[in-house]
Design a protein around this motif. Sequence first.
Motif, PDB file in Angstrom:
ATOM      1  N   GLN A 120      51.202  65.901  77.208  1.00  0.00           N
ATOM      2  CA  GLN A 120      50.980  67.174  76.519  1.00  0.00           C
ATOM      3  C   GLN A 120      49.483  67.393  76.255  1.00  0.00           C
ATOM      4  N   PRO A 121      49.073  68.659  76.055  1.00  0.00           N
ATOM      5  CA  PRO A 121      47.682  68.925  75.658  1.00  0.00           C
ATOM      6  C   PRO A 121      47.352  68.212  74.353  1.00  0.00           C
ATOM      7  N   ILE A 122      46.072  67.970  74.125  1.00  0.00           N
ATOM      8  CA  ILE A 122      45.656  67.178  72.979  1.00  0.00           C
ATOM      9  C   ILE A 122      46.028  67.839  71.659  1.00  0.00           C
ATOM     10  N   TYR A 123      45.965  69.181  71.600  1.00  0.00           N
ATOM     11  CA  TYR A 123      46.294  69.840  70.340  1.00  0.00           C
ATOM     12  C   TYR A 123      47.796  69.750  70.046  1.00  0.00           C
ATOM     13  N   VAL A 124      48.614  69.734  71.105  1.00  0.00           N
ATOM     14  CA  VAL A 124      50.062  69.566  70.906  1.00  0.00           C
ATOM     15  C   VAL A 124      50.358  68.150  70.414  1.00  0.00           C
ATOM     16  N   GLN A 125      49.684  67.171  70.984  1.00  0.00           N
ATOM     17  CA  GLN A 125      49.869  65.795  70.538  1.00  0.00           C
ATOM     18  C   GLN A 125      49.478  65.636  69.079  1.00  0.00           C
ATOM     19  N   TYR A 126      48.379  66.290  68.696  1.00  0.00           N
ATOM     20  CA  TYR A 126      47.920  66.166  67.307  1.00  0.00           C
ATOM     21  C   TYR A 126      48.901  66.827  66.343  1.00  0.00           C
ATOM     22  N   ILE A 127      49.392  67.996  66.690  1.00  0.00           N
ATOM     23  CA  ILE A 127      50.329  68.700  65.808  1.00  0.00           C
ATOM     24  C   ILE A 127      51.606  67.888  65.635  1.00  0.00           C
ATOM     25  N   ARG A 128      52.102  67.326  66.727  1.00  0.00           N
ATOM     26  CA  ARG A 128      53.309  66.511  66.638  1.00  0.00           C
ATOM     27  C   ARG A 128      53.063  65.275  65.774  1.00  0.00           C
ATOM     28  N   TRP A 129      51.904  64.640  65.989  1.00  0.00           N
ATOM     29  CA  TRP A 129      51.588  63.455  65.194  1.00  0.00           C
ATOM     30  C   TRP A 129      51.457  63.808  63.711  1.00  0.00           C
ATOM     31  N   LEU A 130      50.797  64.935  63.418  1.00  0.00           N
ATOM     32  CA  LEU A 130      50.600  65.334  62.025  1.00  0.00           C
ATOM     33  C   LEU A 130      51.933  65.691  61.367  1.00  0.00           C
ATOM     34  N   ALA A 131      52.797  66.356  62.110  1.00  0.00           N
ATOM     35  CA  ALA A 131      54.115  66.695  61.561  1.00  0.00           C
ATOM     36  C   ALA A 131      54.915  65.434  61.248  1.00  0.00           C
ATOM     37  N   ASN A 132      54.823  64.433  62.092  1.00  0.00           N
ATOM     38  CA  ASN A 132      55.527  63.178  61.823  1.00  0.00           C
ATOM     39  C   ASN A 132      54.942  62.452  60.618  1.00  0.00           C
ATOM     40  N   VAL A 133      53.610  62.521  60.460  1.00  0.00           N
ATOM     41  CA  VAL A 133      52.959  61.856  59.326  1.00  0.00           C
ATOM     42  C   VAL A 133      53.427  62.465  58.016  1.00  0.00           C
ATOM     43  N   PHE A 134      53.554  63.788  57.966  1.00  0.00           N
ATOM     44  CA  PHE A 134      54.029  64.449  56.748  1.00  0.00           C
ATOM     45  C   PHE A 134      55.454  64.014  56.393  1.00  0.00           C
ATOM     46  N   GLN A 135      56.184  63.546  57.387  1.00  0.00           N
ATOM     47  CA  GLN A 135      57.539  63.037  57.149  1.00  0.00           C
ATOM     48  C   GLN A 135      57.557  61.523  56.893  1.00  0.00           C
ATOM     49  N   GLY A 136      56.356  60.926  56.807  1.00  0.00           N
ATOM     50  CA  GLY A 136      56.272  59.491  56.578  1.00  0.00           C
ATOM     51  C   GLY A 136      56.474  58.651  57.820  1.00  0.00           C
ATOM     52  N   ASN A 137      56.368  59.274  58.980  1.00  0.00           N
ATOM     53  CA  ASN A 137      56.578  58.582  60.240  1.00  0.00           C
ATOM     54  C   ASN A 137      55.257  58.509  61.002  1.00  0.00           C
ATOM     55  N   PHE A 138      54.684  57.315  61.123  1.00  0.00           N
ATOM     56  CA  PHE A 138      53.425  57.142  61.842  1.00  0.00           C
ATOM     57  C   PHE A 138      53.645  56.749  63.294  1.00  0.00           C
ATOM     58  N   GLY A 139      54.872  56.839  63.739  1.00  0.00           N
ATOM     59  CA  GLY A 139      55.150  56.570  65.140  1.00  0.00           C
ATOM     60  C   GLY A 139      55.377  55.094  65.420  1.00  0.00           C
ATOM     61  N   TYR A 140      55.358  54.769  66.710  1.00  0.00           N
ATOM     62  CA  TYR A 140      55.600  53.404  67.162  1.00  0.00           C
ATOM     63  C   TYR A 140      54.391  52.913  67.946  1.00  0.00           C
ATOM     64  N   SER A 141      54.133  51.640  67.811  1.00  0.00           N
ATOM     65  CA  SER A 141      53.016  51.039  68.526  1.00  0.00           C
ATOM     66  C   SER A 141      53.261  51.093  70.030  1.00  0.00           C
ATOM     67  N   ILE A 142      52.233  51.441  70.771  1.00  0.00           N
ATOM     68  CA  ILE A 142      52.362  51.478  72.222  1.00  0.00           C
ATOM     69  C   ILE A 142      52.440  50.068  72.791  1.00  0.00           C
ATOM     70  N   SER A 143      51.776  49.130  72.161  1.00  0.00           N
ATOM     71  CA  SER A 143      51.703  47.777  72.719  1.00  0.00           C
ATOM     72  C   SER A 143      52.957  46.954  72.457  1.00  0.00           C
ATOM     73  N   ASN A 144      53.581  47.092  71.264  1.00  0.00           N
ATOM     74  CA  ASN A 144      54.741  46.253  70.958  1.00  0.00           C
ATOM     75  C   ASN A 144      55.986  47.042  70.559  1.00  0.00           C
ATOM     76  N   SER A 145      55.899  48.378  70.559  1.00  0.00           N
ATOM     77  CA  SER A 145      57.042  49.263  70.267  1.00  0.00           C
ATOM     78  C   SER A 145      57.606  49.076  68.860  1.00  0.00           C
ATOM     79  N   GLN A 146      56.816  48.511  67.953  1.00  0.00           N
ATOM     80  CA  GLN A 146      57.243  48.341  66.573  1.00  0.00           C
ATOM     81  C   GLN A 146      56.766  49.513  65.729  1.00  0.00           C
ATOM     82  N   PRO A 147      57.504  49.869  64.645  1.00  0.00           N
ATOM     83  CA  PRO A 147      57.049  50.968  63.774  1.00  0.00           C
ATOM     84  C   PRO A 147      55.663  50.675  63.203  1.00  0.00           C
ATOM     85  N   VAL A 148      54.778  51.643  63.311  1.00  0.00           N
ATOM     86  CA  VAL A 148      53.395  51.450  62.870  1.00  0.00           C
ATOM     87  C   VAL A 148      53.329  51.235  61.363  1.00  0.00           C
ATOM     88  N   LEU A 149      54.093  52.022  60.611  1.00  0.00           N
ATOM     89  CA  LEU A 149      54.035  51.929  59.156  1.00  0.00           C
ATOM     90  C   LEU A 149      54.447  50.540  58.673  1.00  0.00           C
TER      91      LEU A 149
END
Length: 316
Positions: free
Chosen positions: A59-88
């Motif tokens: 996705q374009p960089i601004y779409v990636q940022y919006i999705r990431w920011l929306a997840n952060v507001f929900q307390g979800n920092f995503g998953y690590s790319i290297s080990n697939s574990q929850p970042v938080l």
Amino acid sequence: MIRTIIKRVLQMIPMLFVISLISFALIKLAPGDPINSFVTPDMNPDDVERIRQSLGLDQPIYVQYIRWLANVFQGNFGYSISNSQPVLEQILERIPATLGLMGTSLFLTLLLSIPLGLVAAAYEDRWIDKFLNGLSYVGISIPVFWFGMILIDFFSIRLGWFPSLGMRTIGETSFSDMAWHAVLPVATLTFQGCASYYRYVRSNTINQLKEDYVLFGYAKGLSKLHVLARHVLKNALLPVITLLGMSLPQIISGAFITESIFSWPGMGSLGINAIFQLDYPVIMAITLFSALLLIIGNLLADIAYTIIDPRIREKE
């Protein structure tokens, strides 16, 4: 004071937003591709593209940022790319190790630098003042990573007094074992911190000793120790509180470097590994948590300044 605290807390939101925006842009502009850690020489290009799509990197960089920011507001920092574990979960697991290392070194820094600065100022230009000044110049000049490696070489490899790496001995869970592992990294951070804080305490104390209230205290027959401890100390510490808030970025960055040298399992070592692996979710989470720690630290410094100096309370 309450209004000031509320105002500073509200200011945290736009500050964190700007920090996240700039950090996200810089990370995306950095060279390298996190997909490379998944790609093998015989992998089909279609498979590579599917991996990119599954990670949302197509996705374009601004779409990636919006999705990431929306997840952060929900307390979800995503998953690590290297080990697939929850970042938080990884951050929360490692924060106590970093805060323990930083907090201990900061406590020892203040515990040592304040009395040493007072003593050096009270005996200005005497042998103890010259000795402490020379030691502080050494502490300021030596890079923290180099000093850490010197401690490892001397106390761990040559003398064998302290462990050189890790936070615990395998199979040990006692506090004493963890404290034994923390001696060298805490000493590394404390030595450099003492060098800076000592200079400020000494300089401020020398200026305070020239004030009229000090001469009045001596005229009343008060001892030098009484004047230093009961009158000069509080006034000399006011600029140090400001310095404490301003130097928190250096304390945190120093802890990150020290953690990587001593393999201390904190946020620093996690962040260093994430940078080498181009693990964007982990890097962004650590950046936000570090910024939050800095903002909270500056807020606490302002509160302490208000409590110690009555003039600040009168202006509010």
